[in-house]
Structures are given as C-alpha cells and as structure tokens.
Design a protein around this motif. Structure first.
Motif, PDB file in Angstrom:
ATOM      1  N   ASP A 109      34.600  35.895  41.201  1.00  0.00           N
ATOM      2  CA  ASP A 109      34.122  37.223  41.614  1.00  0.00           C
ATOM      3  C   ASP A 109      35.210  38.269  41.403  1.00  0.00           C
ATOM      4  OD1 ASP A 109      31.774  36.087  42.338  1.00  0.00           O
ATOM      5  OD2 ASP A 109      32.254  35.949  44.476  1.00  0.00           O
ATOM      6  N   LEU A 110      36.427  37.901  41.761  1.00  0.00           N
ATOM      7  CA  LEU A 110      37.538  38.859  41.603  1.00  0.00           C
ATOM      8  C   LEU A 110      37.732  39.219  40.136  1.00  0.00           C
ATOM      9  CD1 LEU A 110      40.219  37.350  44.014  1.00  0.00           C
ATOM     10  CD2 LEU A 110      39.114  39.591  44.249  1.00  0.00           C
ATOM     11  N   SER A 111      37.599  38.237  39.293  1.00  0.00           N
ATOM     12  CA  SER A 111      37.805  38.466  37.864  1.00  0.00           C
ATOM     13  C   SER A 111      36.761  39.469  37.343  1.00  0.00           C
ATOM     14  CB  SER A 111      37.696  37.124  37.155  1.00  0.00           C
ATOM     15  OG  SER A 111      37.906  37.283  35.810  1.00  0.00           O
ATOM     16  N   LYS A 112      35.523  39.309  37.802  1.00  0.00           N
ATOM     17  CA  LYS A 112      34.469  40.264  37.392  1.00  0.00           C
ATOM     18  C   LYS A 112      34.776  41.659  37.912  1.00  0.00           C
ATOM     19  CE  LYS A 112      30.936  36.754  37.233  1.00  0.00           C
ATOM     20  NZ  LYS A 112      30.376  35.907  38.255  1.00  0.00           N
ATOM     21  N   ASP A 113      35.153  41.728  39.186  1.00  0.00           N
ATOM     22  CA  ASP A 113      35.483  43.036  39.781  1.00  0.00           C
ATOM     23  C   ASP A 113      36.645  43.696  39.051  1.00  0.00           C
ATOM     24  OD1 ASP A 113      33.596  42.499  41.631  1.00  0.00           O
ATOM     25  OD2 ASP A 113      34.995  42.085  43.286  1.00  0.00           O
ATOM     26  N   LEU A 114      37.638  42.871  38.712  1.00  0.00           N
ATOM     27  CA  LEU A 114      38.819  43.434  38.050  1.00  0.00           C
ATOM     28  C   LEU A 114      38.418  44.090  36.735  1.00  0.00           C
ATOM     29  CD1 LEU A 114      41.492  40.651  38.685  1.00  0.00           C
ATOM     30  CD2 LEU A 114      41.724  43.052  39.327  1.00  0.00           C
ATOM     31  N   PHE A 115      37.447  43.482  36.034  1.00  0.00           N
ATOM     32  CA  PHE A 115      37.037  44.043  34.746  1.00  0.00           C
ATOM     33  C   PHE A 115      36.138  45.268  34.937  1.00  0.00           C
ATOM     34  CE2 PHE A 115      34.414  44.164  30.866  1.00  0.00           C
ATOM     35  CZ  PHE A 115      35.444  44.354  29.961  1.00  0.00           C
ATOM     36  N   ARG A 116      35.102  45.073  35.765  1.00  0.00           N
ATOM     37  CA  ARG A 116      34.091  46.144  35.898  1.00  0.00           C
ATOM     38  C   ARG A 116      34.598  47.346  36.667  1.00  0.00           C
ATOM     39  NH1 ARG A 116      29.579  42.187  37.832  1.00  0.00           N
ATOM     40  NH2 ARG A 116      29.195  41.069  35.918  1.00  0.00           N
ATOM     41  N   THR A 117      35.318  47.103  37.744  1.00  0.00           N
ATOM     42  CA  THR A 117      35.701  48.202  38.629  1.00  0.00           C
ATOM     43  C   THR A 117      37.125  48.678  38.383  1.00  0.00           C
ATOM     44  OG1 THR A 117      34.319  47.057  40.217  1.00  0.00           O
ATOM     45  CG2 THR A 117      35.594  48.911  41.053  1.00  0.00           C
ATOM     46  N   ASP A 118      38.026  47.708  38.198  1.00  0.00           N
ATOM     47  CA  ASP A 118      39.431  48.083  38.081  1.00  0.00           C
ATOM     48  C   ASP A 118      39.867  48.242  36.625  1.00  0.00           C
ATOM     49  OD1 ASP A 118      39.311  47.708  40.799  1.00  0.00           O
ATOM     50  OD2 ASP A 118      40.318  45.775  40.791  1.00  0.00           O
ATOM     51  N   LEU A 119      38.959  47.943  35.689  1.00  0.00           N
ATOM     52  CA  LEU A 119      39.218  48.074  34.250  1.00  0.00           C
ATOM     53  C   LEU A 119      40.441  47.263  33.809  1.00  0.00           C
ATOM     54  CD1 LEU A 119      38.518  51.908  33.826  1.00  0.00           C
ATOM     55  CD2 LEU A 119      36.893  50.012  33.884  1.00  0.00           C
ATOM     56  N   ASN A 125      41.803  31.554  32.158  1.00  0.00           N
ATOM     57  CA  ASN A 125      40.945  31.153  33.282  1.00  0.00           C
ATOM     58  C   ASN A 125      41.762  30.855  34.524  1.00  0.00           C
ATOM     59  OD1 ASN A 125      38.536  31.262  31.822  1.00  0.00           O
ATOM     60  ND2 ASN A 125      39.086  29.332  30.809  1.00  0.00           N
ATOM     61  N   SER A 126      43.014  31.274  34.529  1.00  0.00           N
ATOM     62  CA  SER A 126      43.880  30.969  35.671  1.00  0.00           C
ATOM     63  C   SER A 126      43.618  31.926  36.830  1.00  0.00           C
ATOM     64  CB  SER A 126      45.340  31.080  35.231  1.00  0.00           C
ATOM     65  OG  SER A 126      46.152  31.127  36.370  1.00  0.00           O
ATOM     66  N   ASP A 127      43.439  31.359  38.012  1.00  0.00           N
ATOM     67  CA  ASP A 127      43.266  32.185  39.210  1.00  0.00           C
ATOM     68  C   ASP A 127      44.550  32.960  39.528  1.00  0.00           C
ATOM     69  OD1 ASP A 127      44.506  29.718  39.772  1.00  0.00           O
ATOM     70  OD2 ASP A 127      44.029  29.887  41.895  1.00  0.00           O
ATOM     71  N   SER A 128      45.682  32.452  39.054  1.00  0.00           N
ATOM     72  CA  SER A 128      46.954  33.130  39.338  1.00  0.00           C
ATOM     73  C   SER A 128      47.054  34.443  38.565  1.00  0.00           C
ATOM     74  CB  SER A 128      48.129  32.214  38.977  1.00  0.00           C
ATOM     75  OG  SER A 128      47.931  30.950  39.545  1.00  0.00           O
ATOM     76  N   GLU A 129      46.474  34.486  37.367  1.00  0.00           N
ATOM     77  CA  GLU A 129      46.457  35.745  36.612  1.00  0.00           C
ATOM     78  C   GLU A 129      45.571  36.769  37.342  1.00  0.00           C
ATOM     79  OE1 GLU A 129      44.856  35.709  32.601  1.00  0.00           O
ATOM     80  OE2 GLU A 129      45.803  37.624  32.123  1.00  0.00           O
ATOM     81  N   VAL A 130      44.508  36.268  37.952  1.00  0.00           N
ATOM     82  CA  VAL A 130      43.629  37.137  38.743  1.00  0.00           C
ATOM     83  C   VAL A 130      44.403  37.710  39.930  1.00  0.00           C
ATOM     84  CG1 VAL A 130      41.589  37.133  40.241  1.00  0.00           C
ATOM     85  CG2 VAL A 130      41.517  35.926  38.042  1.00  0.00           C
ATOM     86  N   LEU A 131      45.078  36.838  40.637  1.00  0.00           N
ATOM     87  CA  LEU A 131      45.852  37.253  41.814  1.00  0.00           C
ATOM     88  C   LEU A 131      46.893  38.310  41.439  1.00  0.00           C
ATOM     89  CD1 LEU A 131      46.806  36.845  44.763  1.00  0.00           C
ATOM     90  CD2 LEU A 131      47.806  34.696  44.072  1.00  0.00           C
ATOM     91  N   LEU A 132      47.578  38.084  40.341  1.00  0.00           N
ATOM     92  CA  LEU A 132      48.581  39.052  39.879  1.00  0.00           C
ATOM     93  C   LEU A 132      47.932  40.413  39.619  1.00  0.00           C
ATOM     94  CD1 LEU A 132      51.229  40.090  38.661  1.00  0.00           C
ATOM     95  CD2 LEU A 132      50.652  38.908  36.538  1.00  0.00           C
ATOM     96  N   ASN A 133      46.768  40.393  38.988  1.00  0.00           N
ATOM     97  CA  ASN A 133      46.126  41.667  38.649  1.00  0.00           C
ATOM     98  C   ASN A 133      45.582  42.385  39.877  1.00  0.00           C
ATOM     99  OD1 ASN A 133      45.782  42.506  35.587  1.00  0.00           O
ATOM    100  ND2 ASN A 133      46.063  40.292  35.734  1.00  0.00           N
ATOM    101  N   VAL A 134      45.162  41.628  40.884  1.00  0.00           N
ATOM    102  CA  VAL A 134      44.733  42.270  42.130  1.00  0.00           C
ATOM    103  C   VAL A 134      45.937  42.968  42.760  1.00  0.00           C
ATOM    104  CG1 VAL A 134      43.894  41.869  44.477  1.00  0.00           C
ATOM    105  CG2 VAL A 134      42.833  40.646  42.571  1.00  0.00           C
ATOM    106  N   PHE A 135      47.054  42.269  42.841  1.00  0.00           N
ATOM    107  CA  PHE A 135      48.268  42.852  43.430  1.00  0.00           C
ATOM    108  C   PHE A 135      48.707  44.086  42.634  1.00  0.00           C
ATOM    109  CE2 PHE A 135      53.061  42.629  43.784  1.00  0.00           C
ATOM    110  CZ  PHE A 135      53.128  43.106  45.084  1.00  0.00           C
ATOM    111  N   ALA A 136      48.700  43.959  41.309  1.00  0.00           N
ATOM    112  CA  ALA A 136      49.133  45.074  40.454  1.00  0.00           C
ATOM    113  C   ALA A 136      48.196  46.269  40.627  1.00  0.00           C
ATOM    114  CB  ALA A 136      49.152  44.629  38.990  1.00  0.00           C
ATOM    115  N   HIS A 137      46.896  45.996  40.667  1.00  0.00           N
ATOM    116  CA  HIS A 137      45.937  47.089  40.819  1.00  0.00           C
ATOM    117  C   HIS A 137      46.149  47.820  42.142  1.00  0.00           C
ATOM    118  CE1 HIS A 137      42.292  49.385  40.330  1.00  0.00           C
ATOM    119  NE2 HIS A 137      42.008  49.090  41.586  1.00  0.00           N
ATOM    120  N   GLU A 138      46.370  47.048  43.196  1.00  0.00           N
ATOM    121  CA  GLU A 138      46.536  47.663  44.514  1.00  0.00           C
ATOM    122  C   GLU A 138      47.820  48.487  44.578  1.00  0.00           C
ATOM    123  OE1 GLU A 138      44.206  47.825  46.711  1.00  0.00           O
ATOM    124  OE2 GLU A 138      42.873  46.484  45.567  1.00  0.00           O
TER     125      GLU A 138
END
Ligand SMILES: O=P(O)(O)OC[C@H]1O[C@H](OP(=O)(O)OP(=O)(O)O)[C@H](O)[C@@H]1O
Ligand SMILES: NC(=O)CC[C@H](N)C(=O)O
Ligand SMILES: [Mg+2]
Length: 508
Positions: A109-119, A125-138
């Motif tokens: 879900d986070l990966s989809k949000d990161l693309f659609r909402t956070d661009l 497919n690593s969850d750690s790349e997702v986590l990094l991008n959430v932190f970076a976005h915030e």
C-alpha cells in the motif's frame, strides 16, 4: 533478520563499520553494504556475499569519512538480488541512505501511495526502499535547506504513522548525521553506545546488538526505546526523542531463541542467561514427563543450542558431550535461501563423533525446529553413528505460524509443526521421543529483568501478531509470493540477480 550499524566518529569509520558488520554477520549472510560520507559526498559499496567477500582493500580505501552506516542482509521481502542489498539511497532531500532490519506489513500500500500521491518511484520490491522513501518524503515536505533535529524527529513521527510492521532503522543524512529509530512495538532490537576519542571528544555507535558495540570498544548506553529516535550530528552532538504516540515494548522472542549472539544484551535481557534458563526449564520438563528417563548423554546441535543443552545436562545430572563437530567455514543454514542449499549444508556443516553415540541413549538438543531440515538429518546421523535411542528436545515451542516481522518464515506449509501434533512431528523426524519447551516456560526464561517489556512478540508460536494488521488474506498473499518454489522461480537458482539494474553500486 538483518544487522545494522551506524557510527559518528572523529576519524574514519570504515574499519569500525566493517568490524561491526563481521560481528553482526550471524544476522544476515546474503549481502553486505557500507556507506560513508565526507565533504558532502557519500561513498557506497554493497553487494551479495559475506562481509569478507564484499569489501576488499580497494573498496575500504574509498569508504572515507567520519560518519557512516552498514548493513548485513537476510532477505524477507523482494529478492536476493544485489540491487536490494542495503543501505538504500535516495537523492532528495539531502541524499539519504538507510539500513533496515525488520519487515513492513503495509509495504504494498505504501508503495502505491508513494507513486500516486508522493510522486516517488520505487525501483525494487524491497520494503526497505519503501521505508526510505517514506522517511525522505516526510523530511522533504518540511522543505528546509538545513534540517533541524525537530524536523528530523517529526519525519520519524510521520514514518510511525504511515508504516506498519517491524523496523529498526539507521539512516544517514549526508552532511548532517545519522538517525536511528525503532518501531512503536520495539519488535527488532537496536541500542547505542559511546566512547571517548583520544582528543576527548565523544564518538557514538548505534547497532542491532550490544555485542557490536563492545567488540568495537564502545560502552553500551542503552537500548533505543520503542518509537524513539536517536539523532547524532556529524560533530558528535546527540539528541533523543520519543516519536511515537503510543509506544509499547514487545520484543521478538525469537531473537533470544536463535537470532542474537549469546554475548548480546537486548532490552536489558542477557541472551546467554535466557538460553541457560531455557536449558533449565527443558530439563524440568523432562523430569516432569519422564522422571525415570534413561538419557545417557545430552548432545547439542551446534551452534546456537550449545548454551541451553549444557545447562539442561547440568540440571539433569547427565553427561554433556560435543557429539557433532561443526565445520567452521559453513554459515548458518536456516538463513540460507532455498531448501536444497539448506539441506545440503546441514550434512556439510555437522559431522558426528561416533563414539559419543555408539550404544547410547542420546538426547539431542536444538534451539528450535522450524522447517525440520536440521533435525531430520541429525536424527538419521545419530542413528547411523550407532545410537541406541535418539531423543530430541527443542528449546522453543513448536513453530507453527509464519513470521512477518523480519524472519524469513513466510509460508506456514513449509513449517514442519504446522498442522501437526507433536507425535506426528516425532514420527516425521524419526526420533524415539520429542520434547518441546512450553511457551509459558520460554516466556519466563526471558522475563523478570526489564519491567518496560509489556509482552513478547511470539507470533511464530501463537499466530497472534502484535501490530494487529496481519489477517488471513495478508498471510495467503505472503505464502503465494514467498514460498521457496515461488522465490526460486522468480529469482533463478542462484538467486543472485533478478534482472533489476542497480543504480548505486560501486564497481567491483
Ligand atoms: O528446522 P530448521 O528449518 O532446520 O531450522 C532450525 C535450525 O536452524 C538453525 O541452525 P543454523 O544452522 O541456522 O544456525 P546455528 O549454527 O546458529 O545453530 C537453528 O539453530 C536450528 O538448528
Ligand atoms: N531480515 C531483515 O531484517 C530484512 C530487511 C528487509 N525486509 C529486506 O528484505 O531486506
Ligand atoms: Mg542450529
């Protein structure tokens, strides 16, 4: 399980990071990585393999700088491709790299949000790349050229609001410092320590296990609390803050059973003492169930069960013998990718000393039985070596449910105890008697030391997941995606490359 480390020092950190990663190697054998920075440039080397294979002198020379982080990987999401080795990097804002131990349960879900909402684009497919991008976005949302400690802590708070699952993290913000944090349930361990440099300045290290600190000459200050973040600036100024709204400490009990080194202290609990107690309670169970037992000798299945087996023998008053010799050049088999490799490695790794078995009733002790790979082979080896009766004890209760928090047990059907009674398992492994630790006893073995621990993350034994978001649909999807056959279909037999081009790897 992965191992993470981060250092802010007054001199080059490359050798200390390397040394810490070798001390944490038992947490991940698939890949290793280090990133450092100097003069606003970062230097990264990561690849598949053990620490000693990934870093050669030429790599070490290039890893310059007084600040850096490192990672050893045991994959629980994505593939074993070197593109998913860590630390991960994202260039905006500031240039952030991140090392993660654990597993996010809402990564899709986070990966989809990161693309659609956070661009933001996620390339693996690593969850750690997702986590990094959430932190970076915030952090980016705050829009500051120079992030203050308050902004960094508020980005960690936002990560806690968006991410579910288990995460112990160390991120490096190029030019500013490192930040370590733990999920609001403190499922995965992380602690920090300090030492004083020759010129009197303070140096800090954050790591998965205290043993990494002591081996590098750092003194343990304390564990990072669940939900808490520790931010250390490049000049050695340290700040801590609770960033979660409702933190609770529910550490993973399997760290004490298997993952952590016995010489580590996690959340104030000594792993060594916990394992001694596990041996003690196992022995008490033997005496309860079979006071007239005819055990001649207790034999550990090296390495991890040694401590418990020794204490079990002591409590029973029977001989303790090293009946299996471990090949020191073979790593841990449970964390190897693929059943074929695991099975072959048990035979390569352990060899019996026949005289300890011939004509005897042997009690073999292991820390846990997961897929049953080890115990099936070992029971047969004991029989081949001439044992009269082969008994088997597990210092952990039956592992019946998948793990979703950073241990690669995604598929219930691969677990030998799933849907089986103890008697059925005994038959499957071919033992004359099979004894499991009771869960209450295991919990007692790790309790009574730290009042902050509200409970233990015991999902592999109970099927109850502390984050409350793991349902049957999630587990079914995980099983489909990550069972052994599926993984090898998508990653190839060597599992070394799944075709993702890695953008950031240093050349060989
Ligand atoms: O039932 P299984 O699927 O075989 O898994 C359980 C076994 O795997 C682990 O050993 P491992 O070789 O990984 O590490 P160790 O040398 O630290 O004991 C664990 O200690 C058990 O021996
Ligand atoms: N075992 C772990 O902690 C794994 C970290 C992360 N989920 C990965 O697969 O790389
Ligand atoms: Mg073992």
């Amino acid at each position: 399980m992965c191992g993470i480390v981060g250092i802010v020092s007054t001199s080059n950190v490359n050798q200390s990071l390397y040394d810490a990663l070798t001390v944490l190697q038992h947490r991940g054998q698939d890949a290793a990585g280090i990133v450092t920075f100097q003069d606003d440039r970062f230097y990264l080397r990561k690849d598949n393999g053990l620490v000693r294979d990934v870093f050669h002198t030429r790599h070490m020379r290039r890893l310059v700088g007084n600040v850096g982080i490192g990672h050893v990987r045991y994959p629980t999401a994505g593939s074993s491709s070197s593109a998913e080795a860590q630390p991960f990097y994202v260039n905006s804002p500031y240039g952030i790299t991140l090392a993660h131990n654990g597993n996010l349960t809402n990564a899709d879900d986070l990966s989809k949000d990161l693309f659609r909402t956070d661009l933001r684009h996620i390339n693996t497919n690593s969850d750690s790349e997702v986590l990094l991008n959430v932190f970076a976005h915030e952090l980016q949302k705050l829009g500051k050229l120079d992030p203050t400690k308050d902004e960094i802590f508020s980005a960690v708070s936002a990560v806690h609001k968006r991410c579910r699952g288990a995460y112990a993290v160390i991120a490096m913000i190029t030019g500013y410092g490192i930040v370590g944090f733990r999920d609001p349930n403190g499922i995965r361990p992380a602690c920090y320590g300090e030492r004083t440099a020759e010129d009197g300045r303070k140096e800090y290290m954050i790591a998965s296990e205290s043993v990494a600190l002591s081996a590098a000459g750092y003194t343990l200050v304390r564990d990072i609390a669940p939900g808490e973040a520790v931010y250390i600036e490049t000049d050695g100024t340290l700040y801590t803050r609770q960033c979660a709204e409702d933190p609770h400490l529910f550490p993973c009990i399997f760290e004490h059973v298997y993952f952590a080194r016995p010489d580590s202290i996690l959340d104030k609990v000594s792993v060594y003492k916990a394992r001694l107690r596990m041996g003690e309670t196992l022995a008490e169970k033997v005496l309860r169930e079979c006071p007239d037992h005819d055990i001649d000798v207790v034999i550990p299945i090296p390495d991890t069960s040694r401590t418990s087996a020794m204490q079990m023998a002591h409590r029973l008053g029977v001989k303790f013998r090293e009946g299996f010799i471990k090949n020191r050049y073979i790593g841990r088999t449970f964390i190897m990718p693929g059943q074929k490799m695991r099975k072959k490695s048990v035979r390569q790794k352990l060899n019996p000393i026949d005289l300890e078995f011939r004509g005897k009733n042997v009690m073999l002790v292991d820390d846990s039985i997961v897929r049953g790979t080890t115990c099936k082979e070992i029971v047969q080896m004991a029989r081949d070596a001439g044992a009269r009766k082969v008994y088997f004890a597990s210092a952990a209760p039956p592992v019946r449910y998948p793990n979703v928090y950073g241990i690669d047990m995604p598929s219930a059907s691969e677990l030998i105890a799933h849907d089986c009674t103890v008697e059925e398992i005994r038959e499957l492994i071919g033992a004359d008697w099979l004894l499991y630790q009771d869960l209450d006893d295991l919990v007692t073995c790790v309790s009574d030391v730290n009042d902050d621990i509200e409970g233990w993350e015991c999902s592999v034994f109970t099927g109850k997941y502390v984050t409350g978001d793991v349902d049957a649909a999630y587990l079914n999807r995980l099983e489909e995606l990550r069972n052994d056959d599926k993984r090898f279909e998508s990653t190839g037999a060597t599992s070394s490359d799944n075709g993702i081009i890695d953008l950031y790897n240093d050349e060989d």
